[in-house]
Structure formats: structure tokens, C-alpha cells
Design a protein around this motif. Structure first.
Motif, mmCIF file in Angstrom:
data_model
loop_
_atom_site.group_PDB
_atom_site.id
_atom_site.type_symbol
_atom_site.label_atom_id
_atom_site.label_comp_id
_atom_site.label_asym_id
_atom_site.label_seq_id
_atom_site.Cartn_x
_atom_site.Cartn_y
_atom_site.Cartn_z
ATOM 1 N N LEU A 4 -2.820 7.856 6.302
ATOM 2 C CA LEU A 4 -3.320 6.612 6.906
ATOM 3 C C LEU A 4 -2.261 5.514 6.874
ATOM 4 C CD1 LEU A 4 -6.982 6.558 5.515
ATOM 5 C CD2 LEU A 4 -6.254 6.902 7.902
ATOM 6 N N VAL A 5 -1.516 5.439 5.780
ATOM 7 C CA VAL A 5 -0.442 4.446 5.693
ATOM 8 C C VAL A 5 0.616 4.745 6.752
ATOM 9 C CG1 VAL A 5 1.453 3.613 4.246
ATOM 10 C CG2 VAL A 5 -0.825 3.866 3.268
ATOM 11 N N ILE A 38 0.840 -1.201 0.000
ATOM 12 C CA ILE A 38 0.000 0.000 0.000
ATOM 13 C C ILE A 38 0.872 1.247 0.000
ATOM 14 C CG2 ILE A 38 -1.654 1.337 1.366
ATOM 15 C CD1 ILE A 38 -2.879 -1.344 2.223
ATOM 16 N N THR A 76 1.615 9.309 -6.045
ATOM 17 C CA THR A 76 2.171 10.644 -5.844
ATOM 18 C C THR A 76 3.097 11.015 -6.995
ATOM 19 O OG1 THR A 76 2.056 10.324 -3.453
ATOM 20 C CG2 THR A 76 3.485 12.099 -4.248
ATOM 21 N N ILE A 111 -7.225 13.413 -1.417
ATOM 22 C CA ILE A 111 -7.460 11.977 -1.184
ATOM 23 C C ILE A 111 -6.134 11.227 -1.094
ATOM 24 C CG2 ILE A 111 -8.389 9.866 -2.222
ATOM 25 C CD1 ILE A 111 -10.669 11.638 -3.349
ATOM 26 N N GLY A 112 -5.207 11.542 -1.996
ATOM 27 C CA GLY A 112 -3.885 10.898 -1.959
ATOM 28 C C GLY A 112 -3.131 11.211 -0.683
ATOM 29 N N SER A 113 -3.227 12.458 -0.214
ATOM 30 C CA SER A 113 -2.571 12.837 1.043
ATOM 31 C C SER A 113 -3.171 12.095 2.228
ATOM 32 C CB SER A 113 -2.689 14.347 1.267
ATOM 33 O OG SER A 113 -2.007 15.048 0.275
ATOM 34 N N CYS A 114 -4.500 11.972 2.224
ATOM 35 C CA CYS A 114 -5.164 11.213 3.303
ATOM 36 C C CYS A 114 -4.703 9.760 3.295
ATOM 37 C CB CYS A 114 -6.680 11.269 3.146
ATOM 38 S SG CYS A 114 -7.387 12.867 3.561
ATOM 39 N N CYS A 115 -4.629 9.164 2.115
ATOM 40 C CA CYS A 115 -4.172 7.772 2.020
ATOM 41 C C CYS A 115 -2.749 7.633 2.558
ATOM 42 C CB CYS A 115 -4.229 7.285 0.569
ATOM 43 S SG CYS A 115 -5.912 7.083 -0.043
ATOM 44 N N PHE A 116 -1.895 8.566 2.176
ATOM 45 C CA PHE A 116 -0.511 8.515 2.644
ATOM 46 C C PHE A 116 -0.452 8.681 4.164
ATOM 47 C CE2 PHE A 116 3.837 10.365 3.096
ATOM 48 C CZ PHE A 116 4.521 9.238 2.678
ATOM 49 N N THR A 118 0.914 4.076 -2.913
ATOM 50 C CA THR A 118 0.694 5.481 -2.576
ATOM 51 C C THR A 118 1.831 6.350 -3.112
ATOM 52 O OG1 THR A 118 -0.470 4.780 -0.571
ATOM 53 C CG2 THR A 118 0.240 7.068 -0.679
ATOM 54 N N GLN A 153 -0.572 3.695 10.143
ATOM 55 C CA GLN A 153 -0.522 2.250 10.346
ATOM 56 C C GLN A 153 0.911 1.757 10.539
ATOM 57 O OE1 GLN A 153 -3.062 0.042 10.689
ATOM 58 N NE2 GLN A 153 -4.359 1.868 10.734
#
Length: 185
Positions: A99-100, A8, A16, A92-97, A12, A103
Motif C-alpha cells: 500500500l505504501v 509510514i 520488516t 499484514i506487513g507485506s500488504c502495508c508495504f 514499514t 501511494q
């Protein structure tokens, strides 16, 4: 670190990189030179092109009588819809990054999300700043072809040259090598 998170994170990072390259391509200078001919007189063709350009919002910006060049300037606006889309995708991409990162490094808590969410709209701002620019268009009168008429060299943004070829080819009897319309790009 579980292998799912690594893949993931890799995806991501690749997204980017894709966004950065898209921004570069969307704002790239696409100035092209094309030679056109017409059986009409040079004065008729130049007047027709000048009138058409001024109707489309281009302003005369002088020229060089010795080199037989006319210059025009026009303001190119960015696409607001594309700027909004890029801002949304960047967010959205920043949020995904974020969240990664959350984690992968749980001791950070929610902090990775806050600054990264703010970075998302930067994509739209960067696009707006780079796409809003002043373009130039040059018309240079070349030597009269042996069969008569006129021959011109146009230097402008590729899209503008395509529009000239599509809209004025019939009216001014313009002919080029056709490479602008046959190119897949």
C-alpha cells in the motif's frame, strides 16, 4: 512525496527489519554447558538421567568411553501457533508495504500488492524450516569430587538443561551454580 508517506515507509521498513531479527532470534542455537554435582554415585546419576531422557523422546547416539561421554539425539519441533502468527504478521506487513508503494508510485496501480501478499507466509515457512531440527545432548563424567558422589558436565539446549535442573534436582540430588535459573534470558 508527502512527509506522511515517508514516515509510514520508514515504519514499514523498521517493522520488516524487526521481523527478520525476530526470526533469527527464534531459531538461534542456544547450546549451553553446565557442570552439576550429586552426592549419589555416578552410575545412579547416569542411569537416572538416561532413563529420564529416553522417556522424553531422546535417543542414545553413542558416546566415547575414553572421554566418559554419553550422547543423545532428539528432534525439536517448531511451534505451529508461532508459525501461523508469523505468517499472518508477514502478510499484514507485506500488504502495508504494498500500500505504501502504491501511494508513492501511483502509476504501478495494484501490482505492488499481489507479489508482496505472497511473501507474507514465507516468514512462517522460514521459521518452520529453521526451528525443526535435531538437537544433541552430551553427558560427560568428570573427576569424582573430593567429598565423593559424582560430577557431570552437560552440554545441551539451554531450555532442556533448565528442565533437567527443575525436574531432576530433587530426585537425583543434582546441584549446579544456579545460573540457568537466575538468568533473565
Amino acid at each position: 512525496m508527502p512527509s506522511g508517506f515517508q514516515s509510514i515507509l520508514l515504519l514499514t521498513i523498521l517493522i520488516t527489519i524487526g521481523l527478520v531479527f525476530f526470526l533469527r532470534a527464534a531459531t538461534k542455537d542456544r547450546t549451553t554447558v553446565v557442570d552439576i554435582t550429586s552426592p549419589q554415585s555416578p552410575l545412579t546419576v547416569l542411569e537416572g538421567l538416561s532413563t529420564w531422557l529416553e522417556q522424553r523422546g531422546w535417543n542414545r547416539d553413542g558416546g566415547d568411553a575414553e572421554k566418559q561421554v554419553l550422547r543423545f539425539r532428539g528432534r525439536v519441533a517448531s511451534s505451529q501457533a508461532l508459525a501461523i502468527l508469523l505468517s499472518i504478521l508477514g502478510t499484514i506487513g507485506s500488504c502495508c508495504f504494498g500500500l505504501v508503494l502504491q501511494q508513492l508510485i501511483p502509476q504501478l496501480g495494484g501490482w505492488p500488492l499481489l507479489p508482496l501478499i505472497g511473501l507474507g507466509p514465507l516468514a512462517g515457512l522460514v521459521y518452520n524450516r529453521r526451528a525443526n531440527r535435531t538437537e544433541s545432548l552430551e553427558l560427560q563424567l568428570l573427576e569424582t569430587p573430593p567429598q565423593g558422589g559424582s560430577s557431570l558436565r552437560l552440554r545441551a539446549h539451554r531450555d532442556e538443561l533448565i528442565v533437567i535442573e527443575l525436574e531432576l534436582a530433587e530426585v537425583l540430588q543434582l546441584a549446579s551454580d544456579g545460573s540457568l535459573l537466575s538468568s533473565p534470558i
